[in-house]
Design a protein around this motif. Structure first.
Motif, PDB file in Angstrom:
ATOM      1  N   GLU A 132     -27.677 -34.897 -58.137  1.00  0.00           N
ATOM      2  CA  GLU A 132     -26.986 -35.541 -59.255  1.00  0.00           C
ATOM      3  C   GLU A 132     -25.564 -35.910 -58.845  1.00  0.00           C
ATOM      4  O   GLU A 132     -25.064 -36.969 -59.199  1.00  0.00           O
ATOM      5  CB  GLU A 132     -26.941 -34.614 -60.467  1.00  0.00           C
ATOM      6  CG  GLU A 132     -28.262 -34.440 -61.169  1.00  0.00           C
ATOM      7  CD  GLU A 132     -28.152 -33.487 -62.344  1.00  0.00           C
ATOM      8  OE1 GLU A 132     -27.037 -33.309 -62.884  1.00  0.00           O
ATOM      9  OE2 GLU A 132     -29.186 -32.916 -62.718  1.00  0.00           O
ATOM     10  N   LEU A 133     -24.922 -35.030 -58.110  1.00  0.00           N
ATOM     11  CA  LEU A 133     -23.557 -35.265 -57.635  1.00  0.00           C
ATOM     12  C   LEU A 133     -23.497 -36.509 -56.754  1.00  0.00           C
ATOM     13  O   LEU A 133     -22.660 -37.381 -56.946  1.00  0.00           O
ATOM     14  CB  LEU A 133     -23.057 -34.044 -56.864  1.00  0.00           C
ATOM     15  CG  LEU A 133     -21.705 -34.168 -56.166  1.00  0.00           C
ATOM     16  CD1 LEU A 133     -20.591 -34.198 -57.197  1.00  0.00           C
ATOM     17  CD2 LEU A 133     -21.505 -32.993 -55.220  1.00  0.00           C
ATOM     18  N   PHE A 134     -24.407 -36.601 -55.782  1.00  0.00           N
ATOM     19  CA  PHE A 134     -24.400 -37.710 -54.831  1.00  0.00           C
ATOM     20  C   PHE A 134     -24.649 -39.054 -55.518  1.00  0.00           C
ATOM     21  O   PHE A 134     -24.185 -40.088 -55.052  1.00  0.00           O
ATOM     22  CB  PHE A 134     -25.446 -37.505 -53.733  1.00  0.00           C
ATOM     23  CG  PHE A 134     -25.295 -36.211 -52.974  1.00  0.00           C
ATOM     24  CD1 PHE A 134     -24.055 -35.633 -52.768  1.00  0.00           C
ATOM     25  CD2 PHE A 134     -26.403 -35.562 -52.467  1.00  0.00           C
ATOM     26  CE1 PHE A 134     -23.919 -34.441 -52.071  1.00  0.00           C
ATOM     27  CE2 PHE A 134     -26.288 -34.379 -51.757  1.00  0.00           C
ATOM     28  CZ  PHE A 134     -25.040 -33.810 -51.564  1.00  0.00           C
ATOM     29  N   ASN A 135     -25.385 -39.029 -56.623  1.00  0.00           N
ATOM     30  CA  ASN A 135     -25.722 -40.269 -57.333  1.00  0.00           C
ATOM     31  C   ASN A 135     -24.774 -40.578 -58.489  1.00  0.00           C
ATOM     32  O   ASN A 135     -24.961 -41.571 -59.186  1.00  0.00           O
ATOM     33  CB  ASN A 135     -27.162 -40.197 -57.852  1.00  0.00           C
ATOM     34  CG  ASN A 135     -28.152 -40.137 -56.713  1.00  0.00           C
ATOM     35  OD1 ASN A 135     -28.033 -40.847 -55.726  1.00  0.00           O
ATOM     36  ND2 ASN A 135     -29.132 -39.250 -56.823  1.00  0.00           N
ATOM     37  N   CYS A 136     -23.778 -39.752 -58.681  1.00  0.00           N
ATOM     38  CA  CYS A 136     -22.823 -39.928 -59.774  1.00  0.00           C
ATOM     39  C   CYS A 136     -21.939 -41.151 -59.508  1.00  0.00           C
ATOM     40  O   CYS A 136     -21.558 -41.433 -58.367  1.00  0.00           O
ATOM     41  CB  CYS A 136     -21.958 -38.682 -59.889  1.00  0.00           C
ATOM     42  SG  CYS A 136     -20.671 -38.810 -61.122  1.00  0.00           S
ATOM     43  N   LEU A 183     -14.698 -40.979 -56.137  1.00  0.00           N
ATOM     44  CA  LEU A 183     -13.462 -40.374 -56.640  1.00  0.00           C
ATOM     45  C   LEU A 183     -13.392 -38.891 -56.299  1.00  0.00           C
ATOM     46  O   LEU A 183     -12.322 -38.365 -55.992  1.00  0.00           O
ATOM     47  CB  LEU A 183     -13.341 -40.577 -58.150  1.00  0.00           C
ATOM     48  CG  LEU A 183     -13.137 -42.013 -58.620  1.00  0.00           C
ATOM     49  CD1 LEU A 183     -13.175 -42.087 -60.137  1.00  0.00           C
ATOM     50  CD2 LEU A 183     -11.841 -42.583 -58.084  1.00  0.00           C
ATOM     51  N   TYR A 184     -14.533 -38.204 -56.365  1.00  0.00           N
ATOM     52  CA  TYR A 184     -14.564 -36.793 -55.979  1.00  0.00           C
ATOM     53  C   TYR A 184     -14.157 -36.646 -54.516  1.00  0.00           C
ATOM     54  O   TYR A 184     -13.374 -35.768 -54.173  1.00  0.00           O
ATOM     55  CB  TYR A 184     -15.954 -36.182 -56.157  1.00  0.00           C
ATOM     56  CG  TYR A 184     -16.549 -36.239 -57.544  1.00  0.00           C
ATOM     57  CD1 TYR A 184     -15.769 -36.436 -58.676  1.00  0.00           C
ATOM     58  CD2 TYR A 184     -17.910 -36.101 -57.722  1.00  0.00           C
ATOM     59  CE1 TYR A 184     -16.340 -36.481 -59.935  1.00  0.00           C
ATOM     60  CE2 TYR A 184     -18.486 -36.133 -58.976  1.00  0.00           C
ATOM     61  CZ  TYR A 184     -17.696 -36.324 -60.081  1.00  0.00           C
ATOM     62  OH  TYR A 184     -18.265 -36.364 -61.319  1.00  0.00           O
ATOM     63  N   CYS A 185     -14.708 -37.511 -53.683  1.00  0.00           N
ATOM     64  CA  CYS A 185     -14.381 -37.471 -52.251  1.00  0.00           C
ATOM     65  C   CYS A 185     -12.889 -37.682 -52.046  1.00  0.00           C
ATOM     66  O   CYS A 185     -12.247 -36.958 -51.273  1.00  0.00           O
ATOM     67  CB  CYS A 185     -15.168 -38.535 -51.491  1.00  0.00           C
ATOM     68  SG  CYS A 185     -16.951 -38.269 -51.502  1.00  0.00           S
ATOM     69  N   THR A 208     -19.379 -35.759 -45.265  1.00  0.00           N
ATOM     70  CA  THR A 208     -19.072 -34.324 -45.217  1.00  0.00           C
ATOM     71  C   THR A 208     -19.685 -33.607 -46.412  1.00  0.00           C
ATOM     72  O   THR A 208     -20.297 -32.547 -46.266  1.00  0.00           O
ATOM     73  CB  THR A 208     -17.552 -34.092 -45.198  1.00  0.00           C
ATOM     74  OG1 THR A 208     -17.009 -34.711 -44.027  1.00  0.00           O
ATOM     75  CG2 THR A 208     -17.213 -32.619 -45.192  1.00  0.00           C
ATOM     76  N   ILE A 209     -19.536 -34.192 -47.592  1.00  0.00           N
ATOM     77  CA  ILE A 209     -20.095 -33.558 -48.784  1.00  0.00           C
ATOM     78  C   ILE A 209     -21.617 -33.540 -48.719  1.00  0.00           C
ATOM     79  O   ILE A 209     -22.253 -32.554 -49.072  1.00  0.00           O
ATOM     80  CB  ILE A 209     -19.600 -34.254 -50.067  1.00  0.00           C
ATOM     81  CG1 ILE A 209     -18.081 -34.065 -50.212  1.00  0.00           C
ATOM     82  CG2 ILE A 209     -20.318 -33.723 -51.297  1.00  0.00           C
ATOM     83  CD1 ILE A 209     -17.470 -34.756 -51.400  1.00  0.00           C
ATOM     84  N   LYS A 210     -22.196 -34.630 -48.249  1.00  0.00           N
ATOM     85  CA  LYS A 210     -23.659 -34.709 -48.195  1.00  0.00           C
ATOM     86  C   LYS A 210     -24.254 -33.796 -47.121  1.00  0.00           C
ATOM     87  O   LYS A 210     -25.363 -33.295 -47.276  1.00  0.00           O
ATOM     88  CB  LYS A 210     -24.096 -36.152 -47.954  1.00  0.00           C
ATOM     89  CG  LYS A 210     -23.872 -37.036 -49.166  1.00  0.00           C
ATOM     90  CD  LYS A 210     -24.310 -38.457 -48.921  1.00  0.00           C
ATOM     91  CE  LYS A 210     -24.141 -39.291 -50.171  1.00  0.00           C
ATOM     92  NZ  LYS A 210     -24.541 -40.681 -49.991  1.00  0.00           N
ATOM     93  N   ASP A 234     -22.671 -30.944 -45.699  1.00  0.00           N
ATOM     94  CA  ASP A 234     -22.246 -29.540 -45.757  1.00  0.00           C
ATOM     95  C   ASP A 234     -22.549 -28.972 -47.140  1.00  0.00           C
ATOM     96  O   ASP A 234     -21.858 -29.276 -48.110  1.00  0.00           O
ATOM     97  CB  ASP A 234     -20.748 -29.438 -45.462  1.00  0.00           C
ATOM     98  CG  ASP A 234     -20.275 -28.002 -45.308  1.00  0.00           C
ATOM     99  OD1 ASP A 234     -20.912 -27.088 -45.864  1.00  0.00           O
ATOM    100  OD2 ASP A 234     -19.233 -27.804 -44.643  1.00  0.00           O
ATOM    101  N   PRO A 235     -23.582 -28.138 -47.248  1.00  0.00           N
ATOM    102  CA  PRO A 235     -23.974 -27.624 -48.566  1.00  0.00           C
ATOM    103  C   PRO A 235     -22.894 -26.772 -49.243  1.00  0.00           C
ATOM    104  O   PRO A 235     -22.822 -26.732 -50.461  1.00  0.00           O
ATOM    105  CB  PRO A 235     -25.236 -26.804 -48.291  1.00  0.00           C
ATOM    106  CG  PRO A 235     -25.268 -26.590 -46.828  1.00  0.00           C
ATOM    107  CD  PRO A 235     -24.444 -27.657 -46.189  1.00  0.00           C
ATOM    108  N   VAL A 236     -22.052 -26.121 -48.465  1.00  0.00           N
ATOM    109  CA  VAL A 236     -20.976 -25.319 -49.051  1.00  0.00           C
ATOM    110  C   VAL A 236     -19.974 -26.225 -49.762  1.00  0.00           C
ATOM    111  O   VAL A 236     -19.568 -25.955 -50.897  1.00  0.00           O
ATOM    112  CB  VAL A 236     -20.279 -24.452 -47.980  1.00  0.00           C
ATOM    113  CG1 VAL A 236     -19.069 -23.735 -48.547  1.00  0.00           C
ATOM    114  CG2 VAL A 236     -21.257 -23.460 -47.371  1.00  0.00           C
ATOM    115  N   VAL A 237     -19.597 -27.311 -49.104  1.00  0.00           N
ATOM    116  CA  VAL A 237     -18.668 -28.268 -49.710  1.00  0.00           C
ATOM    117  C   VAL A 237     -19.320 -28.928 -50.924  1.00  0.00           C
ATOM    118  O   VAL A 237     -18.706 -29.050 -51.980  1.00  0.00           O
ATOM    119  CB  VAL A 237     -18.218 -29.335 -48.681  1.00  0.00           C
ATOM    120  CG1 VAL A 237     -17.343 -30.389 -49.339  1.00  0.00           C
ATOM    121  CG2 VAL A 237     -17.481 -28.679 -47.526  1.00  0.00           C
TER     122      VAL A 237
END
Length: 81
Positions: free
Chosen positions: A8-12, A17-19, A28-30, A32-35
């Motif tokens: 859901e986050l990746f498709n928002c 803007l989050y990045c 990096t967000i996609k 790294d599961p921790v991030v």
């Protein structure tokens, strides 16, 4: 559960803007599961921040429109100070 939340986050619509807010690139967000989990956990706060800035932008436009064209002779040129 985390995977669904991250999808859901990746498709928002505000994902870019989050990045920007966290100064990380999308990869990096996609990757790294921790991030991704951290950003997803704080998504609601970021959405509130984004909405607040949007509301303030509209308010600022209204204020500027209200004072547009008003002559302020007592103020002078602030660049002289």
């Amino acid at each position: 559960m985390m995977r669904e939340r991250n999808d859901e986050l990746f498709n928002c619509t505000n994902f870019a803007l989050y990045c920007s807010f966290y100064s990380v690139d999308e990869a990096t967000i996609k990757e790294d599961p921790v991030v991704a989990d951290y950003v997803a956990a704080h998504r609601e706060a970021l959405e509130a921040l984004i909405a607040g800035y949007g509301e303030m932008g509209n308010l600022n436009q209204e204020i500027c429109a209200e004072y547009l064209g008003i002559d302020c002779p007592g103020i002078g040129d602030l660049s002289d100070k």
